[in-house]
Design an enzyme around this catalytic site. Structure first.
Site, short mmCIF file in Angstrom:
data_model
loop_
_atom_site.label_atom_id
_atom_site.label_comp_id
_atom_site.label_asym_id
_atom_site.label_seq_id
_atom_site.Cartn_x
_atom_site.Cartn_y
_atom_site.Cartn_z
N CYS A 76 6.72 15.21 -0.35
CA CYS A 76 5.93 15.17 0.88
C CYS A 76 4.62 15.92 0.61
CB CYS A 76 6.69 15.83 2.04
SG CYS A 76 5.73 15.95 3.55
N HIS A 164 6.33 4.25 -2.76
CA HIS A 164 5.20 3.76 -1.98
C HIS A 164 4.84 2.33 -2.38
CE1 HIS A 164 3.88 7.52 0.02
NE2 HIS A 164 4.50 8.08 -1.00
N GLU A 214 5.36 5.38 7.46
CA GLU A 214 6.22 6.17 6.57
C GLU A 214 7.70 5.81 6.70
OE1 GLU A 214 6.01 10.32 6.06
OE2 GLU A 214 3.86 10.47 6.48
N CYS A 223 -0.59 10.86 5.40
CA CYS A 223 0.53 10.88 4.45
C CYS A 223 -0.03 11.31 3.09
CB CYS A 223 1.17 9.49 4.37
SG CYS A 223 2.53 9.39 3.21
N GLY A 226 1.17 9.31 0.25
CA GLY A 226 0.60 7.98 0.45
C GLY A 226 -0.84 7.91 -0.03
N1 LIG Z 1 8.22 9.62 4.50
C1 LIG Z 1 8.16 10.08 3.11
C2 LIG Z 1 8.27 11.62 3.06
C3 LIG Z 1 7.06 12.30 3.70
C4 LIG Z 1 5.76 11.87 3.08
C5 LIG Z 1 4.49 12.30 3.81
N2 LIG Z 1 4.66 12.98 5.05
C6 LIG Z 1 3.54 13.02 2.87
O1 LIG Z 1 2.72 13.82 3.33
O2 LIG Z 1 3.60 12.72 1.65
C7 LIG Z 1 9.31 9.46 2.33
O3 LIG Z 1 10.31 9.07 2.94
O4 LIG Z 1 9.20 9.38 1.11
#
Ligand SMILES: N[C@H](CCC[C@H](N)C(=O)O)C(=O)O
Length: 284
Positions: A76, A164, A214, A223, A226
């Site tokens: 994250c 991703h 997400e 994100c 992301g």
């Molecule tokens: N939803 C993402 C985790 C949080 C990613 C995001 N909040 C960031 O800042 O990278 C996943 O399931 O891989």
């Protein structure tokens, strides 16, 4: 005994951060969902973050992340900046290293409430994303769209320790489009562990506009992983140079896919909103 938490965010992507140094924290998916729920007694957040005692030499902590749906995530980015900031603040240092399931990460201060984090190298093989079949992750054979909207196709897949898929689009997409199309892709059979879905509009060779649906959290304000994935995807496609600003509606991150060692370096803000006590019901 109820537990203290810190409510933080990175560009509006928000977190309940729990330090487990004095109290082990092994929550069920249901307990995570109860914390993350917005309203109805929940605190409300996109992810829950646990800062555990270090498990290896040279690390200040071991850090775990859960999405609002209760499932653990391997990485994250915005949460990593917030954790790095907390650890540097509490340690009175301007640099820190800590471990996650995606490996060793390190952070340095980059100004007031701004942090630069080395997110490590991207994983680019089909079985590292992972995909359910062998494929060129730079040109994935996938086209998706709701009945009443233009379709997106031929994305790039990148893992930053979490999966991703990045679709390049001719113009920034609306929240509604991201929700409709992102929710179709998040659990597509091509992604056995699910996937975070990015819609990237390349403005210039050093500027991307991005919106991310997400995995396990839905549409978030920003994100971090992301943004890393979108910049790596754009470089792979020859669309941007090695350093680019990846802009969300809530603000920008600066992402470098460093030539020297292949690591992805992310710089951006952190915010501490408030501290509080978890409800007694969260006994984990
Ligand atoms: N939803 C993402 C985790 C949080 C990613 C995001 N909040 C960031 O800042 O990278 C996943 O399931 O891989």
């Amino acid at each position: 005994m109820s537990r203290t938490f810190l409510k933080m965010n990175g560009l509006g992507n928000d977190f309940v951060v729990i330090e487990t140094l004095t109290q082990p924290f092994d929550p069920s998916a249901e307990e995570i969902r109860a914390i993350a729920k917005r309203g109805q007694g929940g605190i409300g957040c996109d992810q829950v973050v646990a800062i555990d005692p270090p498990k290896s030499e040279g690390a200040s902590a071991y850090v775990r992340f859960w999405n609002a749906d209760g499932e653990e995530a391997g990485a994250c980015g915005n949460g990593t900046r917030c954790v790095a900031w907390l650890l540097m603040q509490s340690g009175g240092k301007d640099h820190v290293a800590f471990d996650t399931s995606a490996g060793r990460l390190s952070g340095v201060m980059a100004g007031d409430k701004r942090v630069t984090v080395d997110m490590g190298p991207p994983r680019l093989d089909w079985n590292q994303i992972p995909l359910s079949e062998e494929m060129d992750t730079a040109r994935v054979e996938l086209q998706v769209g709701p009945i009443d909207a233009p379709w997106v196709h031929t994305p790039v897949c990148v893992s930053m320790g979490n999966p991703h898929v990045v679709f390049f689009v001719d113009a920034p997409v609306t929240d509604e489009f991201a929700q409709k199309t992102g929710s179709l892709v998040e659990h597509h059979p091509l992604f056995p562990e699910g996937v975070n879905v990015g819609f990237a509009h390349v403005v210039s060779r050093d500027h991307i506009k991005l919106k991310v649906w997400e995995r396990g959290a839905g549409l978030t304000a920003a994100c971090g992983t992301g943004a890393c994935a979108a910049q790596v995807a754009a470089v792979r496609r020859g669309l941007t140079d090695r350093v680019a600003t990846v802009e969300f509606e809530s603000g920008p991150l600066v992402i470098e896919w460093r030539e020297a060692d292949g690591h992805v370096i992310m710089t951006g803000p952190v915010a501490l909103e408030f501290t509080g006590k978890l409800p007694e019901t969260v006994s984990a």
